[in-house]
Design a protein around this motif. Sequence first.
Motif, PDB file in Angstrom:
ATOM      1  N   SER B  79      25.265  50.614 -28.114  1.00  0.00           N
ATOM      2  CA  SER B  79      23.795  49.907 -28.472  1.00  0.00           C
ATOM      3  C   SER B  79      23.843  48.895 -29.696  1.00  0.00           C
ATOM      4  CB  SER B  79      23.108  51.308 -28.880  1.00  0.00           C
ATOM      5  OG  SER B  79      23.813  51.787 -30.127  1.00  0.00           O
ATOM      6  N   ASP B  80      24.826  48.928 -30.281  1.00  0.00           N
ATOM      7  CA  ASP B  80      25.151  47.981 -31.364  1.00  0.00           C
ATOM      8  C   ASP B  80      25.138  46.756 -30.849  1.00  0.00           C
ATOM      9  OD1 ASP B  80      25.127  50.127 -33.149  1.00  0.00           O
ATOM     10  OD2 ASP B  80      27.307  50.110 -33.706  1.00  0.00           O
ATOM     11  N   GLN B  81      25.895  46.448 -29.453  1.00  0.00           N
ATOM     12  CA  GLN B  81      26.255  45.213 -29.153  1.00  0.00           C
ATOM     13  C   GLN B  81      24.655  44.893 -28.525  1.00  0.00           C
ATOM     14  OE1 GLN B  81      28.665  45.532 -25.675  1.00  0.00           O
ATOM     15  NE2 GLN B  81      28.409  43.281 -25.260  1.00  0.00           N
ATOM     16  N   ALA B  82      24.215  45.884 -27.834  1.00  0.00           N
ATOM     17  CA  ALA B  82      22.856  45.542 -27.231  1.00  0.00           C
ATOM     18  C   ALA B  82      21.906  44.866 -28.355  1.00  0.00           C
ATOM     19  CB  ALA B  82      22.594  46.506 -26.840  1.00  0.00           C
ATOM     20  N   SER B  83      22.008  45.490 -29.546  1.00  0.00           N
ATOM     21  CA  SER B  83      20.984  45.062 -30.388  1.00  0.00           C
ATOM     22  C   SER B  83      21.573  43.494 -30.870  1.00  0.00           C
ATOM     23  CB  SER B  83      20.817  45.860 -31.520  1.00  0.00           C
ATOM     24  OG  SER B  83      22.180  45.953 -32.220  1.00  0.00           O
ATOM     25  N   GLU B  84      22.954  43.383 -30.972  1.00  0.00           N
ATOM     26  CA  GLU B  84      23.129  42.148 -31.563  1.00  0.00           C
ATOM     27  C   GLU B  84      23.030  41.156 -30.349  1.00  0.00           C
ATOM     28  OE1 GLU B  84      27.504  42.058 -32.078  1.00  0.00           O
ATOM     29  OE2 GLU B  84      27.301  43.578 -33.532  1.00  0.00           O
ATOM     30  N   GLU B  85      23.245  41.031 -29.103  1.00  0.00           N
ATOM     31  CA  GLU B  85      22.969  39.973 -28.101  1.00  0.00           C
ATOM     32  C   GLU B  85      21.737  39.937 -27.529  1.00  0.00           C
ATOM     33  OE1 GLU B  85      26.256  40.640 -25.245  1.00  0.00           O
ATOM     34  OE2 GLU B  85      27.755  40.601 -26.630  1.00  0.00           O
ATOM     35  N   GLY B  86      21.020  40.856 -28.023  1.00  0.00           N
ATOM     36  CA  GLY B  86      19.747  40.861 -27.321  1.00  0.00           C
ATOM     37  C   GLY B  86      19.592  41.220 -25.876  1.00  0.00           C
ATOM     38  N   ALA B  87      20.757  41.625 -25.396  1.00  0.00           N
ATOM     39  CA  ALA B  87      20.599  42.030 -23.875  1.00  0.00           C
ATOM     40  C   ALA B  87      20.114  43.499 -23.685  1.00  0.00           C
ATOM     41  CB  ALA B  87      22.097  41.772 -23.330  1.00  0.00           C
ATOM     42  N   SER B  88      19.685  43.641 -22.640  1.00  0.00           N
ATOM     43  CA  SER B  88      19.224  45.263 -22.440  1.00  0.00           C
ATOM     44  C   SER B  88      20.215  46.025 -22.257  1.00  0.00           C
ATOM     45  CB  SER B  88      18.317  44.893 -21.413  1.00  0.00           C
ATOM     46  OG  SER B  88      18.886  45.281 -20.076  1.00  0.00           O
ATOM     47  N   LEU B  89      19.915  47.253 -22.920  1.00  0.00           N
ATOM     48  CA  LEU B  89      20.760  48.289 -22.831  1.00  0.00           C
ATOM     49  C   LEU B  89      21.540  48.668 -21.346  1.00  0.00           C
ATOM     50  CD1 LEU B  89      22.374  49.958 -24.799  1.00  0.00           C
ATOM     51  CD2 LEU B  89      20.703  51.659 -24.583  1.00  0.00           C
ATOM     52  N   ASP B  90      20.344  48.763 -20.337  1.00  0.00           N
ATOM     53  CA  ASP B  90      20.412  48.954 -18.863  1.00  0.00           C
ATOM     54  C   ASP B  90      21.731  48.054 -18.265  1.00  0.00           C
ATOM     55  OD1 ASP B  90      18.767  50.719 -18.897  1.00  0.00           O
ATOM     56  OD2 ASP B  90      17.167  49.911 -17.888  1.00  0.00           O
ATOM     57  N   LEU B  91      21.443  46.742 -18.806  1.00  0.00           N
ATOM     58  CA  LEU B  91      22.491  45.756 -18.064  1.00  0.00           C
ATOM     59  C   LEU B  91      23.688  46.183 -18.805  1.00  0.00           C
ATOM     60  CD1 LEU B  91      20.580  42.446 -18.133  1.00  0.00           C
ATOM     61  CD2 LEU B  91      21.269  43.702 -16.141  1.00  0.00           C
ATOM     62  N   ILE B  92      24.220  46.384 -20.075  1.00  0.00           N
ATOM     63  CA  ILE B  92      25.331  46.495 -20.223  1.00  0.00           C
ATOM     64  C   ILE B  92      25.879  47.866 -19.706  1.00  0.00           C
ATOM     65  CG2 ILE B  92      26.630  47.121 -22.677  1.00  0.00           C
ATOM     66  CD1 ILE B  92      24.747  45.255 -24.106  1.00  0.00           C
ATOM     67  N   VAL B 117      46.036  51.712 -18.695  1.00  0.00           N
ATOM     68  CA  VAL B 117      44.638  51.730 -18.943  1.00  0.00           C
ATOM     69  C   VAL B 117      44.633  52.155 -20.382  1.00  0.00           C
ATOM     70  CG1 VAL B 117      42.450  52.844 -18.271  1.00  0.00           C
ATOM     71  CG2 VAL B 117      44.019  52.256 -16.499  1.00  0.00           C
ATOM     72  N   GLU B 118      44.957  53.100 -20.809  1.00  0.00           N
ATOM     73  CA  GLU B 118      44.830  53.319 -22.321  1.00  0.00           C
ATOM     74  C   GLU B 118      45.071  52.429 -23.242  1.00  0.00           C
ATOM     75  OE1 GLU B 118      43.294  55.761 -24.063  1.00  0.00           O
ATOM     76  OE2 GLU B 118      42.528  56.307 -22.132  1.00  0.00           O
ATOM     77  N   ALA B 119      46.076  51.359 -22.815  1.00  0.00           N
ATOM     78  CA  ALA B 119      46.807  50.655 -23.738  1.00  0.00           C
ATOM     79  C   ALA B 119      45.877  49.052 -23.466  1.00  0.00           C
ATOM     80  CB  ALA B 119      48.165  50.274 -23.626  1.00  0.00           C
ATOM     81  N   LEU B 120      45.150  49.003 -22.441  1.00  0.00           N
ATOM     82  CA  LEU B 120      44.366  47.706 -22.213  1.00  0.00           C
ATOM     83  C   LEU B 120      43.550  47.257 -23.588  1.00  0.00           C
ATOM     84  CD1 LEU B 120      42.667  47.825 -18.782  1.00  0.00           C
ATOM     85  CD2 LEU B 120      44.544  46.528 -19.566  1.00  0.00           C
ATOM     86  N   ASP B 121      43.562  45.974 -23.729  1.00  0.00           N
ATOM     87  CA  ASP B 121      43.090  45.494 -24.830  1.00  0.00           C
ATOM     88  C   ASP B 121      42.112  44.184 -24.556  1.00  0.00           C
ATOM     89  OD1 ASP B 121      42.089  44.589 -27.193  1.00  0.00           O
ATOM     90  OD2 ASP B 121      43.984  44.519 -28.158  1.00  0.00           O
ATOM     91  N   ALA B 122      40.852  44.285 -24.613  1.00  0.00           N
ATOM     92  CA  ALA B 122      40.083  43.292 -24.178  1.00  0.00           C
ATOM     93  C   ALA B 122      40.408  42.057 -24.661  1.00  0.00           C
ATOM     94  CB  ALA B 122      38.643  43.571 -24.393  1.00  0.00           C
ATOM     95  N   ASP B 141      32.868  38.096 -18.509  1.00  0.00           N
ATOM     96  CA  ASP B 141      34.174  38.520 -19.046  1.00  0.00           C
ATOM     97  C   ASP B 141      33.856  40.062 -20.073  1.00  0.00           C
ATOM     98  OD1 ASP B 141      36.149  36.959 -18.271  1.00  0.00           O
ATOM     99  OD2 ASP B 141      35.381  35.402 -19.701  1.00  0.00           O
ATOM    100  N   VAL B 142      34.753  40.899 -20.109  1.00  0.00           N
ATOM    101  CA  VAL B 142      34.736  42.229 -20.760  1.00  0.00           C
ATOM    102  C   VAL B 142      34.958  42.095 -22.204  1.00  0.00           C
ATOM    103  CG1 VAL B 142      35.525  44.428 -20.411  1.00  0.00           C
ATOM    104  CG2 VAL B 142      35.538  43.170 -18.785  1.00  0.00           C
ATOM    105  N   THR B 143      33.830  42.316 -22.783  1.00  0.00           N
ATOM    106  CA  THR B 143      33.978  42.328 -24.323  1.00  0.00           C
ATOM    107  C   THR B 143      34.654  43.710 -24.811  1.00  0.00           C
ATOM    108  OG1 THR B 143      31.971  43.509 -24.473  1.00  0.00           O
ATOM    109  CG2 THR B 143      31.814  41.395 -24.779  1.00  0.00           C
ATOM    110  N   PRO B 144      35.209  43.830 -25.867  1.00  0.00           N
ATOM    111  CA  PRO B 144      35.933  44.940 -26.568  1.00  0.00           C
ATOM    112  C   PRO B 144      35.076  46.113 -26.558  1.00  0.00           C
ATOM    113  CG  PRO B 144      36.436  43.183 -27.944  1.00  0.00           C
ATOM    114  CD  PRO B 144      35.336  42.550 -26.958  1.00  0.00           C
ATOM    115  N   SER B 145      33.831  46.113 -26.990  1.00  0.00           N
ATOM    116  CA  SER B 145      33.016  47.253 -26.816  1.00  0.00           C
ATOM    117  C   SER B 145      32.681  47.707 -25.548  1.00  0.00           C
ATOM    118  CB  SER B 145      31.794  47.125 -27.745  1.00  0.00           C
ATOM    119  OG  SER B 145      30.863  46.205 -26.955  1.00  0.00           O
ATOM    120  N   THR B 146      32.523  46.873 -24.483  1.00  0.00           N
ATOM    121  CA  THR B 146      32.448  47.337 -23.379  1.00  0.00           C
ATOM    122  C   THR B 146      33.684  48.121 -22.666  1.00  0.00           C
ATOM    123  OG1 THR B 146      31.081  45.386 -22.998  1.00  0.00           O
ATOM    124  CG2 THR B 146      31.549  46.685 -21.019  1.00  0.00           C
TER     125      THR B 146
END
Lengths: 447, 493
Positions: B79-92, B117-122, B141-146
Amino acid sequence: MTDTTVTPVSAKPAKSILEIDARTKKRNAAEKRFKAYGIAAICVGLFFLVALLWAIIQNGTPAFTQTYVTLDVELLEEKLDKTGERDIEAIKKVSTFGYKPLIQNALVDATEGMETEIEDKNLAKLLSDSAAAQIRDYVIANPDQIGETVEFTVLASSRVDGYLKGRVTREDLARDKNLSPDHLDLIDQMVEDGSVERIFNWAFITGADASEKRPESAGIGVSMIGSFFMMLVVLILALPIGVAASIYLEEFAPQNRFTDLIEVNISNLAAVPSIVFGILGLAVFIQFAHLPQSAPIVGGLTLTLMTLPTIVISTRASLKAVPPSIRDAALGVGASKMQTVFHHVLPLAMPGILTGTIIGLAQALGETAPLLLIGMVGFIASNYPEGVASGFLDPNSAMPAQIYEWAKRADPAYYERAWGGIIVLLVFLLTMNIIAIILRRRFERRW
Amino acid sequence: MPNTILILIVLALGVIGFVLGRQRAMASAGGNSRNLHSLPSYYGYNVACATTLPAMGLLILWLLVQPLIINSSVSGLVSDQASEEGASLDLIMSDVRRVADGLDTAVETGVLTEEEVEALDAEQDDIRDLLAGVGFALGSDVTPSTLEAAKSYRAMNEVGDTWKSVFVIATALTGLLVSWRMTNKDFRARNVVEQGVLAILIFAASIAILTTLGIVLSLIFNTMEFFRLYPASEFFFGLSWNPSFSGRGGGSELGILPLLWGTLYISLIALIVAVPIGLFAAIYLSEYASKPVRSVAKPLLEVLAGIPTIVYGLFALLTVGPLLVEVFGQKGFLGVDWMSGGTAVMTAGLVMGIMLIPFVSSLSDDIINAVPQSMRDGSLGLGATHSETVRQVILPAALPGIVGAILLAASRAIGETMIVVLGAGAAARLSMNPFEAMTTVTAKIVSQLTGDSDFSSPEALVAFALGITLFVITLGLNIFALYIVRKYREQYE
């Protein structure tokens, strides 16, 4: 009484009742007119039916034949397998583009001796784009044939097909950059020669949909499978649920508010527009439950909810038709209420229930509007599902949705496919209805 | 454990329960089924039901609740990312789910191991590329928080699935054990099983209520969402329909009145075609026609009702439309130049009228037949001709029922979709000219919702507001019509 005895001299002689006076004539004429209106109404109705069927048959039957061109293609080794090692990976690297020269050579050979002004490179416009892919598939399957000359029967382009079916005329082609009237002259000669012919189009019935540019290779087979899986879902869910609900309402339900509520709901659901069920399916199954979009299972679930009222109404009617004496006899020899219903009433009502179910299924099979909302259009159903599970869950189309999709594509060749698809759909509906009628005739009892 | 295997295990336990329960009952009766309260198989059914039903119920409940819980806790992460980017939570969230699905597939196909998978780093790995390799194309692209959210989404799902299997199987076993212990020769197994069957029957009957509830709730929630984004007064009283397709929100005019006008105009034309033909056909069939004529003509007319609406749609688009243009068009038969394109109110109305003929005729036929014979006999006995009897006695007596039938036909016409989608055109207009293209509520529901899986813009959500309007109108018409028809029927019964 005295009037009859004293007849005034001035009065006209009484008319015979056999003589029809003006008013009676008018009334009789009105009677005739009224009757004629009735006959006219029925004739208009039947005329519309005939017009509809005529339009379907006249426009749809050409879809069942297709123009094919027979070509002897020399599979040149230097084009297809430069190394000569018959390495299958190397052969696969040659794209359909690499096969174009082979087809062009084959066409030049085939038209040798015919009068035409078409340049060699434009000859390939006679054929469908799928021809190269067809030959490539053959080569990959039989790499040992490289270097040989093989006879192929490939699809002609949709315009050539349209010309032979009378849909495309020379005047149409004046503005068309894909094909020129010269091509048509050549086609006439090839038809005489026997290398171009129209044959029955199995590919239309069994094949997959094609992209917008290749109407000649589009078929309804894959969406037929989609429809089949949807009907399977409807049958598996709607029949037991519908029968259970009707048994409860007809045999067990007490007279109370809850029962009334159910009855009102069922009769209202039967009249809700089908598109509203589409909205329901979209909101509940896709938006809320995250089931895959365009999947037959979602379509099936949506159509189940739509068909349930139909099945419930017809099942209740056939349960009602079983006379109370049967129930009384079973109860009298000690069966419980549940045993009476399941052992005696239900088997006797079964033919009626099946008839109602088949008619409900037929209705669901032709329904389009809900399928548009859950994403069964705008999707090219190009592959058969790989198994039962993917048949339910992978995106697919359905027959009516496929027809709608074709009707939206602007090419007249696709209109012909749409009409043809309707013939296929109607054949299914007709079969189902005939089965229902036969069931009713054979098994229905009059008490 | 996949759900299918879980279901199979539960069913297998049910079968085992059936055998065990039956055996135990027979054993307690000393091998003689006469000593039992119920037939032996009822004891088996009792155990089988006690094993499977609660377990299945739990499974369904779990499948419904688990995604809700996981969604809400994972959306807390992004939700932090959503509020930062202004994108909708549903989309994220849908991105998160997609990444998680992609990782699942990658693990299944062996591209990645769980540890990897555990070691993956965006920041370092190109996850988009990686997932594209297993057939999952991502939009961005996949963001770290996603990625973190996707990882915890997967972890929670895994934990949830494990507990689900454990609980479901435990419930099945408990049910089996308890009901098996209860089984003895005096146990009233039949009564218990019949209670259970009755409960299933009641549940099946309540599905009708659930469906209505589902329709109403899904319409109301999305409509409320729409009215938060778009003022309700402009929706109901706006005179123009002009959704913008370019940007999200802004600039769209979504007034329902032009659509309602188109709907009513087309329905009116359909009724003008269908009512006289249908009514006269019904009168002729029920009052004049001989038996053989009736037995041929009635089913033939009803064939029209069995033809799918897509066929009528195509008929309107490709046959009737061009035909009307040939008559009323510029170079047409009449030379009047009223019609410029094949799709028009007239086209859709005419074809819809054809579709409604059998609807009007069979309903009116029933109603005319319900008028008592004594009324006909009375009128004919007084010297009225047949047509006078029909016009002055039968029709007035049947009038309420016929009005009801016409209202039902009207509700059918208003809710009809395929004919107007294909035959009426796409432009929303407030015009009186029946040869112009107009559009309807149903056609716009289709065009606003097809091919769009994102329900956050007012342009998509408006479809739900249109849907609820349509639902209310048709429901009102139906209830009113059924009320009239029923009231009328009682009069003569």
